[in-house]
Design a protein around this motif. Structure first.
Motif, PDB file in Angstrom:
ATOM      1  N   PHE A   3       0.810  -1.213   0.000  1.00  0.00           N
ATOM      2  CA  PHE A   3       0.000   0.000   0.000  1.00  0.00           C
ATOM      3  C   PHE A   3       0.846   1.267   0.000  1.00  0.00           C
ATOM      4  O   PHE A   3       0.492   2.258   0.652  1.00  0.00           O
ATOM      5  N   GLY A   4       1.958   1.253  -0.716  1.00  0.00           N
ATOM      6  CA  GLY A   4       2.812   2.430  -0.768  1.00  0.00           C
ATOM      7  C   GLY A   4       3.646   2.639   0.472  1.00  0.00           C
ATOM      8  O   GLY A   4       4.302   3.663   0.598  1.00  0.00           O
ATOM      9  N   ARG A   5       3.633   1.683   1.402  1.00  0.00           N
ATOM     10  CA  ARG A   5       4.459   1.747   2.608  1.00  0.00           C
ATOM     11  C   ARG A   5       5.521   0.656   2.541  1.00  0.00           C
ATOM     12  O   ARG A   5       5.269  -0.434   2.023  1.00  0.00           O
ATOM     13  N   GLN A   6       6.672   0.968   3.098  1.00  0.00           N
ATOM     14  CA  GLN A   6       7.757  -0.002   3.140  1.00  0.00           C
ATOM     15  C   GLN A   6       8.341  -0.044   4.546  1.00  0.00           C
ATOM     16  O   GLN A   6       8.634   1.002   5.132  1.00  0.00           O
ATOM     17  N   PHE A   7       8.481  -1.245   5.080  1.00  0.00           N
ATOM     18  CA  PHE A   7       9.093  -1.420   6.400  1.00  0.00           C
ATOM     19  C   PHE A   7       9.757  -2.787   6.423  1.00  0.00           C
ATOM     20  O   PHE A   7       9.554  -3.625   5.536  1.00  0.00           O
ATOM     21  N   SER A   8      10.549  -3.016   7.448  1.00  0.00           N
ATOM     22  CA  SER A   8      11.279  -4.275   7.557  1.00  0.00           C
ATOM     23  C   SER A   8      10.973  -4.937   8.894  1.00  0.00           C
ATOM     24  O   SER A   8      10.724  -4.256   9.896  1.00  0.00           O
ATOM     25  N   VAL A   9      10.959  -6.247   8.898  1.00  0.00           N
ATOM     26  CA  VAL A   9      10.808  -7.028  10.121  1.00  0.00           C
ATOM     27  C   VAL A   9      12.080  -7.832  10.329  1.00  0.00           C
ATOM     28  O   VAL A   9      12.768  -8.202   9.370  1.00  0.00           O
ATOM     29  N   LYS A  10      12.402  -8.095  11.572  1.00  0.00           N
ATOM     30  CA  LYS A  10      13.646  -8.785  11.894  1.00  0.00           C
ATOM     31  C   LYS A  10      13.643 -10.207  11.355  1.00  0.00           C
ATOM     32  O   LYS A  10      12.589 -10.827  11.192  1.00  0.00           O
ATOM     33  N   ALA A  11      14.820 -10.701  11.070  1.00  0.00           N
ATOM     34  CA  ALA A  11      14.966 -12.048  10.517  1.00  0.00           C
ATOM     35  C   ALA A  11      14.369 -13.077  11.476  1.00  0.00           C
ATOM     36  O   ALA A  11      14.568 -13.005  12.692  1.00  0.00           O
ATOM     37  N   GLY A  12      13.609 -14.007  10.928  1.00  0.00           N
ATOM     38  CA  GLY A  12      12.986 -15.049  11.737  1.00  0.00           C
ATOM     39  C   GLY A  12      11.636 -14.674  12.290  1.00  0.00           C
ATOM     40  O   GLY A  12      11.011 -15.491  12.976  1.00  0.00           O
TER      41      GLY A  12
ATOM     42  N   SER B 212       7.671 -12.600  11.628  1.00  0.00           N
ATOM     43  CA  SER B 212       6.697 -12.182  10.621  1.00  0.00           C
ATOM     44  C   SER B 212       5.976 -10.936  11.101  1.00  0.00           C
ATOM     45  O   SER B 212       6.135 -10.500  12.251  1.00  0.00           O
ATOM     46  N   VAL B 213       5.167 -10.380  10.223  1.00  0.00           N
ATOM     47  CA  VAL B 213       4.410  -9.167  10.579  1.00  0.00           C
ATOM     48  C   VAL B 213       3.447  -9.455  11.723  1.00  0.00           C
ATOM     49  O   VAL B 213       3.154  -8.564  12.539  1.00  0.00           O
ATOM     50  N   ASP B 214       2.965 -10.687  11.828  1.00  0.00           N
ATOM     51  CA  ASP B 214       1.999 -11.025  12.875  1.00  0.00           C
ATOM     52  C   ASP B 214       2.592 -10.901  14.279  1.00  0.00           C
ATOM     53  O   ASP B 214       1.848 -10.817  15.260  1.00  0.00           O
ATOM     54  N   ASN B 215       3.921 -10.891  14.394  1.00  0.00           N
ATOM     55  CA  ASN B 215       4.562 -10.756  15.700  1.00  0.00           C
ATOM     56  C   ASN B 215       4.667  -9.308  16.156  1.00  0.00           C
ATOM     57  O   ASN B 215       5.134  -9.042  17.260  1.00  0.00           O
ATOM     58  N   TYR B 216       4.238  -8.367  15.298  1.00  0.00           N
ATOM     59  CA  TYR B 216       4.349  -6.946  15.608  1.00  0.00           C
ATOM     60  C   TYR B 216       2.974  -6.352  15.895  1.00  0.00           C
ATOM     61  O   TYR B 216       1.950  -6.829  15.392  1.00  0.00           O
ATOM     62  N   GLY B 217       2.995  -5.306  16.720  1.00  0.00           N
ATOM     63  CA  GLY B 217       1.814  -4.483  16.879  1.00  0.00           C
ATOM     64  C   GLY B 217       1.849  -3.354  15.866  1.00  0.00           C
ATOM     65  O   GLY B 217       2.899  -3.013  15.330  1.00  0.00           O
ATOM     66  N   MET B 218       0.687  -2.743  15.607  1.00  0.00           N
ATOM     67  CA  MET B 218       0.578  -1.663  14.633  1.00  0.00           C
ATOM     68  C   MET B 218       0.087  -0.394  15.322  1.00  0.00           C
ATOM     69  O   MET B 218      -0.928  -0.424  16.026  1.00  0.00           O
ATOM     70  N   PHE B 219       0.835   0.692  15.124  1.00  0.00           N
ATOM     71  CA  PHE B 219       0.451   1.989  15.671  1.00  0.00           C
ATOM     72  C   PHE B 219       0.193   2.925  14.493  1.00  0.00           C
ATOM     73  O   PHE B 219       1.095   3.217  13.700  1.00  0.00           O
TER      74      PHE B 219
ATOM     75  N   TRP C  20      -3.746  -6.827   7.756  1.00  0.00           N
ATOM     76  CA  TRP C  20      -2.940  -7.412   8.836  1.00  0.00           C
ATOM     77  C   TRP C  20      -3.863  -7.704  10.013  1.00  0.00           C
ATOM     78  O   TRP C  20      -3.743  -7.112  11.107  1.00  0.00           O
ATOM     79  N   ASN C  21      -4.818  -8.607   9.802  1.00  0.00           N
ATOM     80  CA  ASN C  21      -5.870  -8.827  10.801  1.00  0.00           C
ATOM     81  C   ASN C  21      -5.408  -9.653  11.991  1.00  0.00           C
ATOM     82  O   ASN C  21      -6.168  -9.828  12.935  1.00  0.00           O
ATOM     83  N   HIS C  22      -4.172 -10.163  11.969  1.00  0.00           N
ATOM     84  CA  HIS C  22      -3.654 -10.883  13.130  1.00  0.00           C
ATOM     85  C   HIS C  22      -2.859  -9.969  14.071  1.00  0.00           C
ATOM     86  O   HIS C  22      -2.403 -10.424  15.117  1.00  0.00           O
ATOM     87  N   CYS C  23      -2.705  -8.718  13.703  1.00  0.00           N
ATOM     88  CA  CYS C  23      -1.930  -7.773  14.511  1.00  0.00           C
ATOM     89  C   CYS C  23      -2.865  -6.940  15.387  1.00  0.00           C
ATOM     90  O   CYS C  23      -4.004  -6.641  15.007  1.00  0.00           O
ATOM     91  N   ALA C  24      -2.362  -6.586  16.570  1.00  0.00           N
ATOM     92  CA  ALA C  24      -3.102  -5.705  17.475  1.00  0.00           C
ATOM     93  C   ALA C  24      -2.853  -4.254  17.057  1.00  0.00           C
ATOM     94  O   ALA C  24      -1.704  -3.826  16.958  1.00  0.00           O
ATOM     95  N   PHE C  25      -3.920  -3.512  16.836  1.00  0.00           N
ATOM     96  CA  PHE C  25      -3.816  -2.142  16.347  1.00  0.00           C
ATOM     97  C   PHE C  25      -4.134  -1.140  17.452  1.00  0.00           C
ATOM     98  O   PHE C  25      -4.987  -1.378  18.308  1.00  0.00           O
ATOM     99  N   SER C  26      -3.426  -0.031  17.417  1.00  0.00           N
ATOM    100  CA  SER C  26      -3.755   1.142  18.225  1.00  0.00           C
ATOM    101  C   SER C  26      -3.543   2.356  17.343  1.00  0.00           C
ATOM    102  O   SER C  26      -2.888   2.277  16.294  1.00  0.00           O
ATOM    103  N   SER C  27      -4.087   3.501  17.746  1.00  0.00           N
ATOM    104  CA  SER C  27      -4.018   4.671  16.878  1.00  0.00           C
ATOM    105  C   SER C  27      -3.923   5.942  17.713  1.00  0.00           C
ATOM    106  O   SER C  27      -4.252   5.962  18.906  1.00  0.00           O
TER     107      SER C  27
END
Length: 504
Positions: A210-219, A221-228, A244-251
């Motif tokens: 979606f026009g965004r780029q980020f990196s996650v640590k080796a080993g 997945s995105v599901d291990n991160y929270g989203m702000f 990313w429906n497996h991630c916990a979101f806050s805003s």
């Protein structure tokens, strides 16, 4: 008499508007980044420039256009009423005026475009970075929290300062960057002061979505991160949460200066979408709604949808009607379900008010392709469904040697048996017959069935009855004159109507 209800046409044509030019040091000039826009136009020697504004920014469009023409000597055209969503680049309207490039102002979905050079000017919505950092610390008291920071494009200018306040305290925080894959973009306005060196080491996995780029640590997945998320509640946040429906979101809302944990139950939303998939499985007639003319590969996904709908034994019709609404879609009662081809943010349409459900291309594929299973993964970007995409699943190819087998299942809505008519024999037969000429046997000729005509024949009301040859021919007579509230002939012979009113 007409001037009482409307202004004079001649006065409108002779009216003059005084336009005050924008000072370079003014707030408006800084908001619309006039100097950077003029540099983009002059460096590429563009002569015709299309300026696309969302509705809330249209009051400033005249002043911005006048200042750009003054500094660049280029001819500008203001695109106000966009063909589809305001977040999408309206390349079709720009091509109508034969523009050399487009300058898109305000929020954007960053969907890829392929026709014209493009410059994004997101603007600079006000945000208190200190309050945003404070809200983040309250939501994530653990300093080792793994969090990905997403944001609306209008707050790009403040992300660099926010990163400075957080990344030294939170070592596992990842700040996303704006990154597009536009092949015709001469320059992408970011002005965020985000250090690209932090995107990361070679061992980290880089994700672009979606026009965004980020990196996650080796080993991990995105599901291990929270989203702000930084921005207001809307289509952008909903698109992120569904993907990313497996991630916990806050805003954090910069307008209310408050942060919160997003309590929207994603499972409930997914179940609503699953209900729409079941409706699509029951459907026999599908309407393909063209919801974009600018997003790359939209024609490819339309052809793919037509192909899989045909292979699933359903009939499809294509509609191009601009911005859709309830009355427009209510005109086609023979359609059982609609599939909307649009940008990721506009694909998730709430069809609760519509007479027939509106699904996404991903949901339509789930209904037609038996090789694609419902796993909880949700795809809003139709480009991921194309060959070579991250979520592409091939349709089962017909096998000439295999014995035709019809698979049936039970509809979860009606409880009736339905046949998955992906019959290889019918598909092969239709393709072989279309390439040869055979003589027609008049005694065995069967008319081709038309789904829309069959629906019309089964309706209780089929329109006015022509009764050809049954109605006697009559000469035309003069009808009533006047307006419906009081025809001239009304009141003649009526004692009450002809009696004049008495003054009191």
């Amino acid at each position: 008499m007409t001037d009482v209800f409307s202004s004079s046409c001649e006065a409108v044509l002779q009216r003059t508007i005084s336009v005050s030019f924008i000072s370079r040091s003014s707030h408006v000039g800084n908001l619309y980044q006039i100097d950077e826009t003029c540099q983009f136009i002059t460096s590429n020697q563009f002569k015709k420039v299309a300026l696309q504004f969302p509705d809330e920014l249209l009051p400033d469009a005249i002043r911005v256009s006048a200042e750009i023409e003054k500094q660049t000597k280029a001819k500008t055209f203001i695109l106000g009423d966009t063909s589809y969503g305001r977040c999408c680049v309206d390349e079709v309207a720009a091509e109508h005026v034969r523009a050399d490039c487009i300058v898109h102002y305000g929020p954007s979905c960053l969907s890829p475009c392929r026709r014209l050079p493009l410059l994004y000017v997101f603007g600079k919505k006000p945000i208190d970075v200190q309050q945003c950092a404070t809200a983040f610390k309250e939501l994530y008291p653990d300093l080792q929290s793994h969090v990905i920071i997403l944001y609306d494009v209008t707050y790009t200018h403040a992300i660099g300062d926010l990163r400075t306040l957080l990344c030294d305290i939170y070592p596992n925080v990842v700040v996303s960057l704006l990154k597009t894959d536009h092949s015709c973009v001469a320059e992408l306005k970011q002005d965020s002061c985000v250090d690209t060196d932090h995107i990361d080491s070679q061992d980290d996995r880089v994700i672009s979505k979606f026009g965004r780029q980020f990196s996650v640590k080796a080993g991990q997945s995105v599901d291990n991160y929270g989203m702000f998320y930084i921005g207001q509640e809307g289509l952008t946040l909903t698109n992120f949460m569904m993907t990313w429906n497996h991630c916990a979101f806050s805003s954090f809302n910069p307008e209310t200066h408050k942060g919160r944990v997003e309590s929207v139950k994603i499972n409930k939303a997914l179940m609503k979408r699953y209900y729409a998939i079941e409706r699509a499985k029951d459907a026999s007639v599908v309407g393909i709604l063209v919801g974009t003319l600018g997003v790359a590969n939209y024609l490819t996904i339309i052809e793919q949808l037509k192909d899989i709908i045909h292979k699933a034994g359903k009939k499809s019709y294509m509609f191009a009607m601009g911005k859709i609404n309830v009355p427009k879609l209510a005109n086609f009662l023979e359609i059982d379900v609609y599939v909307l081809v649009a940008c990721p943010e506009n694909s998730l349409l709430d069809s609760s008010e519509f007479y027939k459900p509106v699904v996404t291309p991903f949901e339509m594929e789930l209904a037609c392709n038996k090789h694609r299973e419902w796993t909880g993964e949700y795809v809003t970007d139709f480009r991921d469904l194309l060959p070579g995409g991250s979520s592409y699943v091939g349709f089962p190819e017909p096998d000439q040697s295999a014995v035709e087998e019809e698979t049936t299942d039970v509809s979860l809505i009606t409880g009736a048996l339905r046949t998955c008519s992906t019959t290889s024999t019918e598909i092969l037969k239709s393709t072989s017959e279309s390439s040869s000429l055979v003589p027609r046997n008049q005694t065995l000729t069967v008319a081709n069935t038309n789904t829309a005509a069959s629906f019309l024949s089964g309706r209780s009301w089929q329109g006015l009855e022509p009764k050809l040859g049954q109605t006697p021919v009559m000469k035309a007579v003069q009808g009533q004159r006047g307006i419906a509230i009081a025809y001239e002939e009304e009141g003649v012979g009526n004692k009450d109507a002809s009696t004049p009113l008495q003054k009191s």
